[in-house]
Design a protein around this motif. Structure first.
Motif, PDB file in Angstrom:
ATOM      1  N   GLU A  47     -98.291 -19.001 -47.935  1.00  0.00           N
ATOM      2  CA  GLU A  47     -97.958 -18.825 -49.219  1.00  0.00           C
ATOM      3  C   GLU A  47     -97.005 -19.804 -49.510  1.00  0.00           C
ATOM      4  O   GLU A  47     -96.926 -20.253 -50.883  1.00  0.00           O
ATOM      5  CB  GLU A  47     -97.305 -17.466 -49.301  1.00  0.00           C
ATOM      6  CG  GLU A  47     -98.212 -16.252 -49.114  1.00  0.00           C
ATOM      7  CD  GLU A  47     -97.674 -15.055 -49.432  1.00  0.00           C
ATOM      8  OE1 GLU A  47     -96.688 -14.841 -50.004  1.00  0.00           O
ATOM      9  OE2 GLU A  47     -98.514 -13.739 -48.904  1.00  0.00           O
ATOM     10  N   MET A  48     -96.051 -20.268 -48.795  1.00  0.00           N
ATOM     11  CA  MET A  48     -95.047 -21.349 -49.008  1.00  0.00           C
ATOM     12  C   MET A  48     -95.752 -22.669 -49.124  1.00  0.00           C
ATOM     13  O   MET A  48     -95.555 -23.270 -50.154  1.00  0.00           O
ATOM     14  CB  MET A  48     -94.268 -21.723 -47.484  1.00  0.00           C
ATOM     15  CG  MET A  48     -93.220 -22.550 -47.927  1.00  0.00           C
ATOM     16  SD  MET A  48     -91.818 -22.675 -46.521  1.00  0.00           S
ATOM     17  CE  MET A  48     -90.930 -21.301 -46.735  1.00  0.00           C
ATOM     18  N   ALA A  49     -96.956 -22.852 -48.459  1.00  0.00           N
ATOM     19  CA  ALA A  49     -97.731 -24.196 -48.668  1.00  0.00           C
ATOM     20  C   ALA A  49     -98.471 -24.172 -50.098  1.00  0.00           C
ATOM     21  O   ALA A  49     -98.589 -25.172 -50.599  1.00  0.00           O
ATOM     22  CB  ALA A  49     -98.689 -24.400 -47.615  1.00  0.00           C
ATOM     23  N   ARG A  50     -98.948 -22.975 -50.354  1.00  0.00           N
ATOM     24  CA  ARG A  50     -99.555 -22.769 -51.951  1.00  0.00           C
ATOM     25  C   ARG A  50     -98.692 -22.880 -52.688  1.00  0.00           C
ATOM     26  O   ARG A  50     -98.970 -23.444 -53.922  1.00  0.00           O
ATOM     27  CB  ARG A  50    -100.414 -21.500 -51.706  1.00  0.00           C
ATOM     28  CG  ARG A  50    -101.394 -21.503 -52.929  1.00  0.00           C
ATOM     29  CD  ARG A  50    -102.285 -19.877 -52.586  1.00  0.00           C
ATOM     30  NE  ARG A  50    -101.150 -18.732 -52.714  1.00  0.00           N
ATOM     31  CZ  ARG A  50    -101.757 -17.490 -52.774  1.00  0.00           C
ATOM     32  NH1 ARG A  50    -102.945 -17.125 -52.594  1.00  0.00           N
ATOM     33  NH2 ARG A  50    -100.834 -16.506 -52.775  1.00  0.00           N
ATOM     34  N   ASP A  53     -92.864 -23.727 -52.769  1.00  0.00           N
ATOM     35  CA  ASP A  53     -91.302 -23.102 -52.897  1.00  0.00           C
ATOM     36  C   ASP A  53     -90.744 -23.104 -51.529  1.00  0.00           C
ATOM     37  O   ASP A  53     -91.274 -22.245 -50.867  1.00  0.00           O
ATOM     38  CB  ASP A  53     -91.292 -21.739 -53.491  1.00  0.00           C
ATOM     39  CG  ASP A  53     -90.161 -21.366 -53.555  1.00  0.00           C
ATOM     40  OD1 ASP A  53     -89.207 -21.760 -53.127  1.00  0.00           O
ATOM     41  OD2 ASP A  53     -89.734 -20.126 -54.386  1.00  0.00           O
ATOM     42  N   TRP A  54     -90.340 -23.898 -51.148  1.00  0.00           N
ATOM     43  CA  TRP A  54     -89.689 -24.285 -49.684  1.00  0.00           C
ATOM     44  C   TRP A  54     -88.441 -23.483 -49.285  1.00  0.00           C
ATOM     45  O   TRP A  54     -87.926 -23.474 -48.426  1.00  0.00           O
ATOM     46  CB  TRP A  54     -89.398 -25.691 -49.354  1.00  0.00           C
ATOM     47  CG  TRP A  54     -90.700 -26.411 -49.643  1.00  0.00           C
ATOM     48  CD1 TRP A  54     -91.253 -27.255 -50.506  1.00  0.00           C
ATOM     49  CD2 TRP A  54     -91.695 -26.587 -48.381  1.00  0.00           C
ATOM     50  NE1 TRP A  54     -92.472 -27.680 -50.612  1.00  0.00           N
ATOM     51  CE2 TRP A  54     -92.470 -27.574 -49.197  1.00  0.00           C
ATOM     52  CE3 TRP A  54     -92.080 -26.296 -47.271  1.00  0.00           C
ATOM     53  CZ2 TRP A  54     -93.703 -28.101 -48.508  1.00  0.00           C
ATOM     54  CZ3 TRP A  54     -92.827 -26.700 -46.488  1.00  0.00           C
ATOM     55  CH2 TRP A  54     -93.961 -27.532 -47.206  1.00  0.00           C
ATOM     56  N   LEU A  55     -87.710 -23.038 -50.492  1.00  0.00           N
ATOM     57  CA  LEU A  55     -86.528 -22.124 -50.086  1.00  0.00           C
ATOM     58  C   LEU A  55     -86.766 -20.554 -50.037  1.00  0.00           C
ATOM     59  O   LEU A  55     -85.872 -20.086 -49.344  1.00  0.00           O
ATOM     60  CB  LEU A  55     -85.585 -22.323 -51.324  1.00  0.00           C
ATOM     61  CG  LEU A  55     -84.922 -23.665 -51.560  1.00  0.00           C
ATOM     62  CD1 LEU A  55     -83.989 -23.532 -52.922  1.00  0.00           C
ATOM     63  CD2 LEU A  55     -83.981 -23.974 -50.358  1.00  0.00           C
ATOM     64  N   HIS A  56     -87.810 -20.129 -50.589  1.00  0.00           N
ATOM     65  CA  HIS A  56     -87.906 -18.684 -50.476  1.00  0.00           C
ATOM     66  C   HIS A  56     -89.221 -18.296 -49.668  1.00  0.00           C
ATOM     67  O   HIS A  56     -90.296 -18.354 -50.383  1.00  0.00           O
ATOM     68  CB  HIS A  56     -87.967 -18.145 -52.000  1.00  0.00           C
ATOM     69  CG  HIS A  56     -86.839 -18.416 -52.968  1.00  0.00           C
ATOM     70  ND1 HIS A  56     -87.051 -19.697 -53.742  1.00  0.00           N
ATOM     71  CD2 HIS A  56     -85.650 -18.125 -53.111  1.00  0.00           C
ATOM     72  CE1 HIS A  56     -85.744 -19.727 -54.400  1.00  0.00           C
ATOM     73  NE2 HIS A  56     -84.996 -18.929 -53.797  1.00  0.00           N
TER      74      HIS A  56
END
Length: 622
Positions: A47-50, A53-56
């Motif tokens: 989900e982060m890669a998609r 959003d690298w912070l959350h």
């Protein structure tokens, strides 16, 4: 040092790294999760890669507050580089690359600690035995915080050991702080244990004249003044990146700091009788030392006894090993409410070093012989027990905790059981015959355990010759296959929180279905009969349910997805009990459970290797 001596050290080291890397890759392509936590990490990284959003960190479109972000930061770029349009097995291998590299880095740090404390021979052998130790191998096969944390704190221990031995350079101190920072970004302030071990070793660098307490009091002032910069670097630089991330990621809507505090309290809160809990934890981790850490664990008793009892060595650099291990044990026994193999993982590299050195160098007196025989009897008994248990139950452990059924007796179950019995026989014979030849004994023990692994992976769950999953198809795969063939695009997939809590792998296996809607998710909602009745008729009800259940709902990607998309219908994934409740109390009884409605049973193995039955419920024709 001559060129010949340089190659004498470099070539074994290169061979060790190659072996560790190849061995770490074995089993990583298997298209299933080894325990209930791994899918949470893999899905959050996807989900982060998609989202970019690298912070959350998010899981199922909702904030994942349980752990710091480093495991996701390591896996998400790999998904960006290689993509995600792969089979389950290949995608899981990509996700597990950080775990593979962390395993190898831990092996290298173990070698360096053993070499620095004792000799190159000790370092190589300790690293080799750690590589094939079952708990290290199994934990190292999963994208989770534990193996990454173990790599970080083992390297921190190595750099603090260098400082204790005289390397006071700024570069070494910064390296120790960087390793600590990576550990804190993986599992929080628990990664400060190597710094605490180093400080205790400094306080007890010299043998106390009367007692430990007085010696610590006398030396504390001078040690603290001398090590002020080390403490500041370790604490400030070690915790700084973690605190910076917390500050950047948290907001009034989503507060990661309070979420992690709440999770830490849940995992450390003792509601049982504390004395019984601590006693139970002590015996649990004693079994970890002696049995689970196979085959060195049973011999570690002698190594620990020798290290504690004899000579000035207690007050030399070996002291760091003792105190660092002690802090890990304190965390395991007195802090964590849960007992798990993974909590013991950071102790294994240190235990490998002192145990291998004890076998190599201890004088062969009567006391050594007693401990050596006792240890090998435990090793033999463990191997016999494993083989007997597999024969009796027809099951094999996938993660030293949960067991999966073995489907083929003659080609899988029986060979593994016989390999276990053979391991026991070879161990006891080699111990008796090569008692005075430690290198020969260690070589036989290593090669024998290594030879068992092919039989283990042959019996463990995997893809059979006919390309079918054994022992039975996974329910997540069956759900995804059915939905892909029968459910049209632009549907909102919904399951109860309890269902997804016990089956977090559903998020992963159904990822291709939810991606058919831009930023789609498998929604986890609290099961309520009235609300789920309304959900099946109107997907937008999910938005109201999220608002009622969570203070941070409106800031979550799941909420935005439900708000911004006009879904054609809801598709509910229900357990048998949930379907029964819905059936008995449905205000849309005639609509839902009549011809226009579908209630499709889907069977398969869940993440705990038990048979599971779900129902896919949706309205036809909407």
């Amino acid at each position: 040092m001559t060129i010949k001596n340089q190659y004498k050290d470099i070539l074994p080291f290169i061979g060790l790294v190659i072996f560790a890397l190849l061995f770490a890759c074995i089993g990583e392509w298997r298209p299933f999760f080894f325990d209930i936590d791994e899918p949470k990490y893999v899905t959050a990284a996807l989900e982060m890669a998609r989202s970019g959003d690298w912070l959350h960190p998010m899981f199922g479109g909702l904030p994942r507050m349980e752990k710091p972000p480093l495991p996701y930061w390591l896996a998400a770029p790999l998904f960006k580089i290689f993509g995600t349009a792969f089979s389950d097995g290949t995608l899981l291998f990509i996700a597990r690359i950080p775990a593979i590299l962390s395993s190898v880095l831990t092996i290298v740090a173990t070698y360096l600690i053993g070499k620095r404390l004792y000799s190159t021979k000790t370092g190589i052998l300790a690293a080799l035995f750690l590589t094939i130790a079952p708990p290290f191998k199994i934990e190292g096969m999963m994208l989770k915080a534990d193996i990454i944390y173990t790599a970080a704190v083992t390297w921190a221990t190595y750099f603090y050991l260098r400082r204790f031995q005289g390397d006071k350079s700024t570069v070494n101190s910064l390296a120790a702080s960087l390793a600590t920072a990576l550990g804190v970004l993986t599992k929080g302030p628990f990664a400060l244990a190597p710094l605490a071990g180093y400080m205790m070793a400094e306080l007890l660098r010299e043998k106390p004249s009367k007692n430990y307490f007085i010696s610590i009091i006398k030396r504390s002032g001078s040690v603290l003044r001398r090590e002020t910069s080390t403490i500041l670097l370790g604490v400030v630089l070690g915790c700084g990146p973690f605190l910076l991330w917390i500050w950047s990621a948290s907001s009034p809507e989503i507060n990661y700091f309070s979420g992690m505090i709440s999770d830490a309290a849940k995992n450390t809160l003792h509601i049982e009788n504390q004395a019984l809990l601590f006693l139970g934890s002590f015996f649990f981790y004693l079994s970890e030392i002696t049995i689970i850490f196979f085959p060195l664990g049973a011999l570690s008793i002698g190594a620990i006894h020798t290290l504690l009892k004899y000579g000035q060595s207690k007050f030399s650099e070996k002291n760091i090993i003792l105190w660092t291990s002690l802090f890990y044990l304190i965390l395991c026994i007195f802090l964590y409410r849960l007992r798990a193999h993974r909590y013991f993982l950071p102790i294994l590299p240190l235990l490998s070093v002192i145990t291998v050195n004890w076998i190599l160098t201890a004088s062969r007196d009567k006391f050594f012989k007693k401990l050596f025989i006792f240890g090998n009897v435990l090793i033999t008994g463990t191997a016999v027990f494993i083989g007997s248990a597999v024969l009796y139950t027809g099951q094999i452990s996938t993660n030293l905790w949960e067991n999966a059924q073995i489907t083929n007796y003659s080609s899988a179950l029986l060979p593994f059981a016989l390999a276990s019995f053979l391991l026991a026989a070879v161990t006891i014979i080699s111990a008796a015959k090569y008692y005075h030849k430690p290198l020969t004994y260690l070589a036989i023990s290593f090669l024998t355990l290594l030879a068992v692994y092919p039989f283990y992976f042959n019996a463990a769950p995997g893809i059979g010759p006919d390309n079918k999953f054994l022992p039975k198809p996974l329910i997540g795969v069956n759900l995804a296959n059915y939905a892909e063939k029968n459910i049209p695009p632009n549907c909102l997939f919904i399951a109860s929180e309890s269902t997804l809590r016990n089956n977090p792998d559903l998020h992963f296996f159904m990822r291709n279905l939810t991606k058919r809607t831009e930023d789609g998710y498998l929604a986890a909602l609290t099961f309520d009969v009235n609300n789920f009745n309304n959900l099946i008729m109107a997907p937008v009800v999910a938005r109201t349910m999220l608002e009622a259940n969570s203070s941070f709902a409106k800031a979550s990607p799941l909420y935005k997805t439900i708000s911004n998309n006009k879904f054609r219908k809801s598709v509910l994934i229900l357990s048998g009990n949930e379907l029964t409740q819905l059936y008995r109390n449905s205000i849309y009884f005639s609509k839902i459970f009549s011809a226009p409605a579908a209630s499709i049973p889907i069977q398969g193995m869940n993440i705990s290797w038990n048979n599971e039955l779900f129902y896919v419920v949706f309205m036809k024709g909407l």
